[in-house]
Design an enzyme around this catalytic site. Structure first.
Site, PDB file in Angstrom:
ATOM      1  N   GLY A 117      36.490  29.540  32.892  1.00 35.03           N
ATOM      2  CA  GLY A 117      36.883  28.669  33.981  1.00 35.03           C
ATOM      3  C   GLY A 117      37.511  29.427  35.143  1.00 35.03           C
ATOM      4  N   SER A 118      38.625  28.901  35.654  1.00 31.31           N
ATOM      5  CA  SER A 118      39.210  29.373  36.915  1.00 31.31           C
ATOM      6  C   SER A 118      39.580  30.851  36.980  1.00 31.31           C
ATOM      7  CB  SER A 118      40.438  28.527  37.261  1.00 31.31           C
ATOM      8  OG  SER A 118      40.051  27.213  37.585  1.00 31.31           O
ATOM      9  N   PRO A 119      39.929  31.550  35.872  1.00 30.54           N
ATOM     10  CA  PRO A 119      40.190  32.986  36.005  1.00 30.54           C
ATOM     11  C   PRO A 119      39.008  33.785  36.543  1.00 30.54           C
ATOM     12  CG  PRO A 119      41.148  32.178  33.970  1.00 30.54           C
ATOM     13  CD  PRO A 119      40.357  31.044  34.545  1.00 30.54           C
ATOM     14  N   MET A 120      37.805  33.189  36.594  1.00 29.05           N
ATOM     15  CA  MET A 120      36.666  33.877  37.196  1.00 29.05           C
ATOM     16  C   MET A 120      36.663  33.769  38.723  1.00 29.05           C
ATOM     17  SD  MET A 120      34.892  35.318  34.796  1.00 29.05           S
ATOM     18  CE  MET A 120      36.514  35.686  34.137  1.00 29.05           C
ATOM     19  N   LYS A 121      37.391  32.809  39.262  1.00 27.30           N
ATOM     20  CA  LYS A 121      37.385  32.613  40.716  1.00 27.30           C
ATOM     21  C   LYS A 121      37.824  33.861  41.486  1.00 27.30           C
ATOM     22  CE  LYS A 121      38.139  27.620  40.383  1.00 27.30           C
ATOM     23  NZ  LYS A 121      39.105  26.507  40.562  1.00 27.30           N
TER      24      LYS A 121
END
Length: 578
Positions: free
Chosen positions: A297-301
């Protein structure tokens, strides 16, 4: 008969007797020689000697001492202690049934159980009575002097830290062979080579004399792990408390040294005690940080943003209009918790805006994003050599649909392990250098491989530091004495029919201190309760407590925080995509 004739006959008899004695003596000497001197004589001395030795000489094994496993500072994590194993010769023990009751009491079993075991091994010459007894307990049984009962020295593995290091260290079986963890991965290194000795025994099997050493036992070699037991205890305590507090299914935490790539702590929940395996459950034995895959999820942003900045088409100040707080991509509607309006790239990461990230991703070549992920180590082994280490998946579609491009950019449609996530963020923390994570102590700092330009990596640290301000989603990750940078994550888990509304994976991954990162760590909480499930609520506080304690233990000088004023209360929420 005359007197002279009588003397002559007597002398003849004397000589006859003397000759007979001489012949008998020579025959006796010849027989003795044939038995003890002449080697080729049938049933000669070699035959008799062999028969005698077969009844009295025995070769006994000498167990080898397994190597000690220690943490980086020499604290023992796995040691071998001497124990006694009782065994019996059933062919002898079956002859003395009157002693079975006495022996059974000494072993703590019923006489019927002992009789049943003897009947199963009635045609054998060896059977175990009891493995790995304390020497004192074994001596009490041997004092009974039951015919056919003997002892053998062995070693048993003991783990001083218990469940705190269980997932990483692993354990051995009853024969001292590695079964899990580093015990299995380095079994050949840790295992010694058994020796042998010749002993003289009496007819009851008791050792009378040790004759000679025929082969020396070679002890196993010691193994020094990368973890610091102090940090391991700290991480284990805080992760366990968080899993219990939020009623979570499980969790993982990994701490890595930015400078060397060494894993300083790796802990999971649920855990198990390797010293007491009577209540061991298979689900608790997994080293989730290395074997379990999840959609990040968001840690890839931030990694997508780094790929965007690397193209030169975007900067940290590039602005996107996220109004009205949602965006339609194909048949899917992607939402933000509120309408953030116009956000620059830094603001998109700070607020963890799905809408802003989607608009950025749709302006990029998806292969650029995938290449960045791959260069950071995703979709490939991190190289620890740990048994069962998962590789994860990093899809590469021939044709990317708009929704695939969007979700790929914010961490859906791929999976990884907690260790891979930490490894990717360590590249940012180290100024663009990728190093192989190590579970063994590193004495010489590896050169590593540059995969991101240093100015770009420094810029990403600055962007991530905004996440932990009072404007971001990671407020509770702040540390009073050290500036922090990182990213929260909250994702729906996949069920039978797709994403499940009330099952989440919550995370925080970050680094500290930001002016010169020393540690990078990830906290993963699996299925926290419905009431509190955002990564900024459940994972970020664990990061804060553990990393603050770890930096103090490592004597890293405090630094004035650059994350703004510390605040109490709830962090900003991020909306998981479904």
């Amino acid at each position: 008969m005359s007197k002279g004739q009588t003397l002559t006959i007597a002398r003849w008899r004397v000589w006859l007797v003397a000759l007979a004695v001489l012949v008998l003596g020579c025959a006796l000497l010849a027989r003795l020689a044939s038995l003890q001197v002449v080697p080729d004589m049938a049933q000669g001395y070699q035959f008799l000697q062999g028969q005698g030795q077969a009844r009295t000489l025995r070769t006994e094994p000498i167990s080898a001492y397994r190597g000690v496993i220690t943490d980086r500072n020499g604290e023992p994590l796995a040691v071998s202690t001497p124990v006694e194993t009782l065994w019996a010769d059933p062919s002898i023990l079956l002859r003395v049934p009157e002693r079975w009751n006495e022996l059974a009491r000494g072993l703590g079993i019923s006489e019927s159980e002992l009789e049943a075991r003897l009947s199963r091994y009635s045609g054998k010459e060896f059977m175990y009575l009891e493995r790995h007894l304390p020497p004192q307990a074994a001596e009490e049984v041997l004092k009974l002097d039951v015919p056919g009962v003997y002892s053998q020295r062995e070693f048993r593995r003991y783990y001083p830290a218990g469940e705190v290091t269980a997932h990483l260290v692993g354990f051995t079986d009853i024969d001292d062979r590695g079964q899990e963890g580093m015990e299995l991965a380095y079994d050949a290194w840790l295992s010694g080579e058994s020796g042998a000795k010749e002993v003289l025994k009496d007819l009851r099997g008791r050792t009378v004399k040790e004759l000679q050493l025929t082969k020396s036992a070679r002890p196993g070699r010691n193994l020094t792990l990368s973890i610091d037991l102090r940090l391991q205890y700290l991480a284990h305590r805080e992760l366990k408390a968080a899993v219990q507090r939020y009623g979570a299914k499980g969790g993982s935490m990994v701490i890595m040294d930015v400078r060397t790539g060494e894993v300083l702590a790796m802990t999971n929940q649920p855990a198990y005690n390797p010293n007491d395996r009577s209540r061991m459950e298979p689900g608790a034995m997994r080293n989730r940080a290395l074997t379990d895959l999840f959609e990040p999820g968001s840690p890839m942003k931030p990694l997508t943003v780094m790929a965007a900045l690397e193209t030169g088409r975007f900067s940290a100040q590039t602005r996107f209009d996220t109004s009205p707080g949602y965006i339609q991509v194909g048949t899917k509607t992607l939402l933000d918790p509120v309408n953030y309006g116009v956000l620059d790239v830094t603001g998109i990461i700070t607020k963890s805006s799905q809408v802003g990230m989607t608009k950025l991703a749709l302006q990029m070549d998806p292969q650029t994003v995938r290449d960045m992920y791959y260069h950071l180590g995703l979709g490939q082994s991190v190289g620890t050599g740990f048994p069962g280490e998962a590789v994860g998946s990093l899809p590469n579609h021939r044709r990317w649909s708009p929704i695939q491009r969007a979700t790929y950019a914010f961490g859906y449609g791929l999976n990884l392990t907690a260790t891979q996530l930490v490894n990717a963020y360590s590249v940012i923390a180290s100024g663009g250098i990728k190093r192989t994570p190590s579970l063994l102590r590193v004495d010489e700092v590896p050169a590593g491989e540059r995969v991101v330009a240093e100015p770009l990596a420094r810029k990403m640290v600055d962007i991530l530091s905004h996440v932990v301000t009072q404007e971001g989603t990671g407020t509770l990750a702040q540390i009073p004495a050290y500036p922090v940078a990182g990213k929260t994550g909250t994702v729906h888990k996949v069920g039978v029919g797709g994403y499940v509304d009330n099952r989440y994976m919550s995370s925080f991954v970050g680094m500290a201190p930001t002016n010169n990162p020393r540690l990078v760590a990830a906290v993963i909480i699996d299925e926290p309760s419905d009431q509190r499930y955002f990564g900024g609520q459940v994972a970020a506080p664990v990061f804060s407590k553990v990393i603050e304690g770890a930096l103090r233990l490592l004597q890293v000088p405090p630094t004035a925080t650059t994350n703004g004023v510390l605040v109490k209360g709830e962090p900003k929420k991020e909306e998981p995509w479904s």
